[in-house]
Design an enzyme around this catalytic site. Structure first.
Site, PDB file in Angstrom:
ATOM      1  N   ASP A   2      28.854  65.873 -12.634  1.00  0.00           N
ATOM      2  CA  ASP A   2      28.824  67.156 -13.188  1.00  0.00           C
ATOM      3  C   ASP A   2      29.423  66.996 -14.813  1.00  0.00           C
ATOM      4  O   ASP A   2      29.864  66.744 -15.074  1.00  0.00           O
ATOM      5  CB  ASP A   2      30.077  68.151 -12.069  1.00  0.00           C
ATOM      6  CG  ASP A   2      29.295  68.984 -11.272  1.00  0.00           C
ATOM      7  OD1 ASP A   2      28.356  69.276 -11.582  1.00  0.00           O
ATOM      8  OD2 ASP A   2      29.807  69.578 -10.392  1.00  0.00           O
ATOM      9  N   GLU A   6      25.342  77.716  -4.628  1.00  0.00           N
ATOM     10  CA  GLU A   6      26.420  77.483  -3.664  1.00  0.00           C
ATOM     11  C   GLU A   6      27.020  79.578  -3.306  1.00  0.00           C
ATOM     12  O   GLU A   6      26.695  80.749  -3.792  1.00  0.00           O
ATOM     13  CB  GLU A   6      27.192  77.469  -4.932  1.00  0.00           C
ATOM     14  CG  GLU A   6      28.813  77.466  -4.342  1.00  0.00           C
ATOM     15  CD  GLU A   6      29.869  76.082  -4.897  1.00  0.00           C
ATOM     16  OE1 GLU A   6      28.927  76.350  -5.821  1.00  0.00           O
ATOM     17  OE2 GLU A   6      30.712  76.385  -4.688  1.00  0.00           O
TER      18      GLU A   6
HETATM   19  O1  KIV Z   1      31.521  70.023  -8.041  1.00  0.00           O
HETATM   20  C1  KIV Z   1      31.696  70.210  -7.085  1.00  0.00           C
HETATM   21  O2  KIV Z   1      31.542  69.533  -5.789  1.00  0.00           O
HETATM   22  C2  KIV Z   1      30.074  70.642  -6.944  1.00  0.00           C
HETATM   23  C3  KIV Z   1      29.309  70.756  -5.865  1.00  0.00           C
HETATM   24  C4  KIV Z   1      30.076  72.219  -4.536  1.00  0.00           C
HETATM   25  C5  KIV Z   1      28.568  71.357  -5.372  1.00  0.00           C
HETATM   26  O3  KIV Z   1      29.152  71.305  -7.676  1.00  0.00           O
END
Ligand code: KIV
Length: 265
Positions: free
Chosen positions: A85, A185
């Site tokens: 991310d 989401e």
């Molecule tokens: O940060 C995370 O774990 C996510 C998932 C929930 C898709 O973005």
């Protein structure tokens, strides 16, 4: 052992209809466990902040936090696709910063792709810069936790006609921008299914129903170790760990541990 999963596997699965699986990991032993469990993709989510760091939201998670944890996870992965991310403010400020930060997750962390939240309308330039450097991008729309203060809480998105239409357009925009997949989401199941049918890249749902091309869950939540309210608990790891710790405490107090076989001569 199955072949290594790539972003091409994601696109093939969209065509074949075979569902994709993704689970979060934040450290080496969890990554090893997931890699050996045949999960398709491992996500170093910025959920790190809430799940592992004890923070109230994902907003305080830094690039250094993400690089540190992605590096740990990458050491445990040899088969699954590793996606990291992009945390808050790592891609919103400028496309140049977005590329530099995505590059850190790949070069220093060992990620094979990055995920960022929001529509191409806002972040299309950042997505293009990252893609031009050879880094695949996964999109994320619906409830995007980095915008929790705009949403006024962690709420289901796409409930009224205008926001349904906006989410459909956002999915098409991210596909056109070159994303290889999109996380949906907390959106109503019928909307997620409609979006899934309308694009050629796979959707990965979390709280978005069975009509998505795949599903993602947070590791701690799915094993009963986290606090998510709507997550199915596939095993009660918290109870198993509590039992183990309680047994250790009891045995030490009773003088039953360590026994002969746990003692060096
Ligand atoms: O940060 C995370 O774990 C996510 C998932 C929930 C898709 O973005």
């Amino acid at each position: 052992m199955a072949n290594a999963v790539t972003t091409l596997t994601f696109l093939e699965r969209k065509r074949s209809g075979e569902k994709l699986t993704m689970i979060t990991a934040y450290d080496y032993p969890t990554a090893q466990l997931l890699d050996a469990s045949d999960v398709d993709a491992v996500l170093v989510g910025d959920s790190l902040g809430m799940v592992v760091m004890g923070l109230p939201s994902t907003l305080p998670v830094t690039m250094d936090d993400m690089v540190h944890h992605t590096r740990m996870v990458s050491r445990g992965i040899s088969r699954a696709l590793l996606i990291a991310d992009m945390p808050f403010l790592s891609y919103q400020v400028s496309p140049e910063e977005a590329l530099r930060n995505a590059g850190r997750l790949v070069a220093e962390g060992g990620a094979q792709a990055v995920k960022l939240e929001g529509p191409a309308e806002k972040f299309g330039d950042a997505i293009h810069r990252i893609l031009n450097a050879g880094i695949p991008v996964m999109g994320h729309i619906g409830l995007t936790p980095q915008s929790v203060n705009v949403f006024g809480g962690y709420k289901v998105q796409g409930r009224d006609a205008a926001s349904r239409e906006r989410l459909k357009q956002e999915a098409k925009g991210l596909e056109a921008a070159g994303c290889f997949s999109i996380v949906l989401e907390c959106v109503p199941a019928d909307l997620a299914a409609e979006i899934t049918a309308s694009i050629k890249i796979p959707t990965i749902g979390i709280g978005a129903g069975v009509g998505c091309d795949g599903q993602v869950l947070v590791f701690h939540d799915m094993l009963g170790w986290g606090r998510a309210r709507f997550c199915k608990t596939f095993a009660d790891a918290r109870q198993a760990m509590r039992d183990g710790v309680a047994a250790f405490v009891a045995e030490v107090r009773a003088g039953a541990f360590p026994a002969e076989e746990h003692t060096y001569k």
